[in-house]
Every structure is written in C-alpha cells, then in structure tokens.
Design an enzyme around this catalytic site. Structure first.
Site, PDB file in Angstrom:
ATOM      1  N   ASN A 248       0.661  -1.539  -0.180  1.00 10.27           N
ATOM      2  CA  ASN A 248       0.017   0.262   0.052  1.00 10.27           C
ATOM      3  C   ASN A 248       1.126   0.994  -0.194  1.00 10.27           C
ATOM      4  OD1 ASN A 248      -1.538   1.896   0.256  1.00 10.27           O
ATOM      5  ND2 ASN A 248      -3.236   1.615   2.734  1.00 10.27           N
TER       6      ASN A 248
ATOM      7  N   HIS B 183      -9.288   0.996   5.132  1.00  7.52           N
ATOM      8  CA  HIS B 183      -8.061   1.526   5.750  1.00  7.52           C
ATOM      9  C   HIS B 183      -8.313   2.065   6.519  1.00  7.52           C
ATOM     10  CE1 HIS B 183      -3.846   2.472   7.099  1.00  7.52           C
ATOM     11  NE2 HIS B 183      -3.319   1.185   6.008  1.00  7.52           N
TER      12      HIS B 183
ATOM     13  N   LYS C 289       0.286   4.888  -0.607  1.00 12.63           N
ATOM     14  CA  LYS C 289      -0.496   4.924   0.803  1.00 12.63           C
ATOM     15  C   LYS C 289      -0.537   6.341  -0.468  1.00 12.63           C
ATOM     16  CE  LYS C 289      -0.336   3.277   4.460  1.00 12.63           C
ATOM     17  NZ  LYS C 289       0.305   2.951   6.762  1.00 12.63           N
TER      18      LYS C 289
ATOM     19  N   GLY D 135       2.944   2.395  10.407  1.00 11.34           N
ATOM     20  CA  GLY D 135       3.641   3.625  10.532  1.00 11.34           C
ATOM     21  C   GLY D 135       4.952   3.857  11.556  1.00 11.34           C
TER      22      GLY D 135
ATOM     23  N   GLU E 252      -4.324  -4.697  10.507  1.00 14.90           N
ATOM     24  CA  GLU E 252      -3.728  -3.404  11.221  1.00 14.90           C
ATOM     25  C   GLU E 252      -4.114  -2.494  11.832  1.00 14.90           C
ATOM     26  OE1 GLU E 252      -1.836  -3.224   7.016  1.00 14.90           O
ATOM     27  OE2 GLU E 252      -3.971  -1.241   7.107  1.00 14.90           O
TER      28      GLU E 252
ATOM     29  N   GLU F 256      -6.892   4.585   8.611  1.00 14.33           N
ATOM     30  CA  GLU F 256      -6.410   6.501   7.633  1.00 14.33           C
ATOM     31  C   GLU F 256      -7.951   6.812   7.012  1.00 14.33           C
ATOM     32  OE1 GLU F 256      -2.527   5.377   5.822  1.00 14.33           O
ATOM     33  OE2 GLU F 256      -1.950   4.878   7.916  1.00 14.33           O
TER      34      GLU F 256
ATOM     35  N   SER G  53       4.193  -2.013  10.520  1.00 14.70           N
ATOM     36  CA  SER G  53       5.114  -1.652  10.735  1.00 14.70           C
ATOM     37  C   SER G  53       5.968  -3.250   9.855  1.00 14.70           C
ATOM     38  CB  SER G  53       5.594  -1.757  11.510  1.00 14.70           C
ATOM     39  OG  SER G  53       6.170  -0.794  11.918  1.00 14.70           O
TER      40      SER G  53
HETATM   41  P1  13P Z   1       2.896   0.481   7.765  1.00 19.47           P
HETATM   42  O1  13P Z   1       4.161  -0.863   6.471  1.00 19.47           O
HETATM   43  O2  13P Z   1       4.133   1.446   6.973  1.00 19.47           O
HETATM   44  O3  13P Z   1       3.360   0.699   9.173  1.00 19.47           O
HETATM   45  O4  13P Z   1       1.708   0.671   7.171  1.00 19.47           O
HETATM   46  C1  13P Z   1       1.279  -0.357   7.243  1.00 19.47           C
HETATM   47  C2  13P Z   1      -0.280  -0.274   6.597  1.00 19.47           C
HETATM   48  O5  13P Z   1      -0.707   0.748   6.807  1.00 19.47           O
HETATM   49  C3  13P Z   1      -0.477  -1.137   5.015  1.00 19.47           C
HETATM   50  O6  13P Z   1      -1.594  -1.068   4.813  1.00 19.47           O
END
Ligand code: 13P
Length: 253
Positions: A15, A101, A17, A177, A171, A103, A216
């Site tokens: 992803n 997601h 983002k 992140g 997640e 976010e 992560s």
């Molecule tokens: P990270 O791998 O950067 O922690 O992000 C995970 C994520 O939200 C994937 O959708």
C-alpha cells in the site's frame, strides 16, 4: 471474481498510500522483473495512488504483479467530487481494492456501514477487496482490542461476499508507520478471533479467507509474522515503496 480454490496462496500487498510520483513506476517495474526471473510463492499486489494506477497497471501488464486502488466509492457513479468508483479502478487496469483502511476511517470518518457499501460496489465491478480492520491504542490498552475488531468484521463485511474472493487485513492502528510491530502473540490471538468470526459468517469459505497482517512489516520481521498461525499474507506500507525491501518481504512469504 469468484472463488476458485480452497487454499489460497498468501498475498503480499504493498500500500503506497499518498507516496510515489512517476519515478516510483521504476520500483514497480523492478518488482515485476524480479518476479519474472524468480516466481514467488505469494501473490503480489501494489496499490499506488489513484493517479498512478493506470500507468502502473500498464507498466506491469502481463506479469505477476496485481494492481489495485487504495479506496473506492460506494456508488457506481455520480456527483461525488474527488472520489473514484470501483468501475473506474477496473477501467484503469486494477483488479483489487483496499477498503476501510484505518487512515480512511480516521481521516474521512468512514463508518463500517460505509465500508460495507464500498465492498458491495467493489464486488459489483468485479474487484477483489481487502477489507481492513484494526484497533486504536486505547482499545488495546483497555483490553477491548478483540471485541472492537470482531465488531468491525461483523459490520464491515456484507453477506454478498459469500462465494466471492476477498481478504481481510488486520492492522492495529498503533503499529502502522510506528515501527512498533504487534507481538506474535497479539497477532495470533487476533487472527484466531477474526477467523472464528469469518467461519461464523461465511462457513466453509470463512475457513480459508486470507487474513493479512499489516503494521510495520519489514524485511527483518516478515518471516516470523508470515509464519504465524492464521496469517495469510501481509499488507505493507513504508517497506513496499522500495523494490528491494518489498521483494525481501515477498521472499519471506
Ligand atoms: P506500515 O507498513 O508503513 O506500518 O503501514 C501499514 C499499513 O497501513 C498498510 O496498509
């Protein structure tokens, strides 16, 4: 897409983002070239920005890399400024879509009911969804993580997923992140709870629906995470932006 096999290959999904300009197509090209040389055990998918999706799909066309969108609208078309429909994703060369997601749930206040609507729209357009769930830190600290996530599963997965290919991604928000990966015990406990809910909801199909872990995931922890019980793949953010790191995670699956 309808289900064709009982034991799906693991899925490693990148992803991107809100990262990646035109130059990032080179990273996708490098991933595709490496998989061409040495086919992976896992299915591999990249989810670039909506603006890059079409070009990325053309870049990797005919190879092993699947392409998807990071979101789609719950309606097929209409007056929804700035949104992208599932049919547009298909038109641009995508076959998958991430929905729900954390976010988006946070930044755009998306509810489970809206996420379920997006899943319906994705299925109607023929996309394979990855439905994301995950608890915030305060729910984990209050000992309510499992109840919270099971409730999300209950409300974000419409019955119309029956007989359709789809994936769930767990997640934990506090692991995204941050470099704080969930412990294997946390992952195993949550994936078991999600599995039980999937079986309750979808019967036999629920026994094999891939449950990805995200948060992560890096080359140095991927092997252990991917080997954990009921982990059917990884949803990778930061480490999917560089072909070298993403390929190391794909290798671990
Ligand atoms: P990270 O791998 O950067 O922690 O992000 C995970 C994520 O939200 C994937 O959708």
């Amino acid at each position: 897409m309808t289900l064709s096999s009982t034991t799906p290959r693991p899925l490693v999904a990148g992803n991107w983002k809100m990262n990646g300009l035109s130059a990032a197509l080179d990273e996708a090209r490098a991933v595709a070239a490496a998989l061409d040389q040495k086919p992976a055990a896992a299915r591999v998918a990249i989810f670039p920005s909506a603006l890059l999706l079409h070009r990325l799909a053309e870049t990797v066309e005919g190879g092993a890399v699947l392409v998807g969108a990071q979101d789609c609208h719950g309606k097929a078309s209409g007056a929804h400024t700035g949104d992208v429909s599932a049919e547009m994703v298909v038109d641009a060369g995508g076959t998958m879509v991430i929905v729900g997601h954390s976010e988006r749930r946070t930044d755009h206040a998306e509810t489970c009911a809206q996420v379920a609507g997006k899943v319906e729209a994705a299925l109607a357009a023929g996309l394979e969804p990855i439905v994301c769930v995950g608890e915030p830190l305060e729910k984990r600290e209050a000992g309510q993580a499992v109840t919270y996530v099971v409730e999300q599963i209950r409300n974000s997965l419409p019955a119309s997923l029956t007989g359709q290919a789809f994936n769930v991604a767990y997640e934990p928000i506090w692991a995204i992140g941050t470099g704080h990966v969930a412990s294997i015990d946390n992952i195993v406990e949550m994936h078991a709870a999600i599995r039980a809910e999937l079986v309750a909801k979808f019967g036999e199909q629920g026994k094999v629906t891939p449950i990805l872990y995200g948060g992560s995931v890096k080359p140095d922890n991927a092997r252990e995470i991917l080997a954990a019980a009921e982990v059917g793949g990884a949803l990778v953010g930061g480490a999917s932006l560089k072909a070298k790191d993403f390929l190391a995670i794909i290798e671990a699956a």
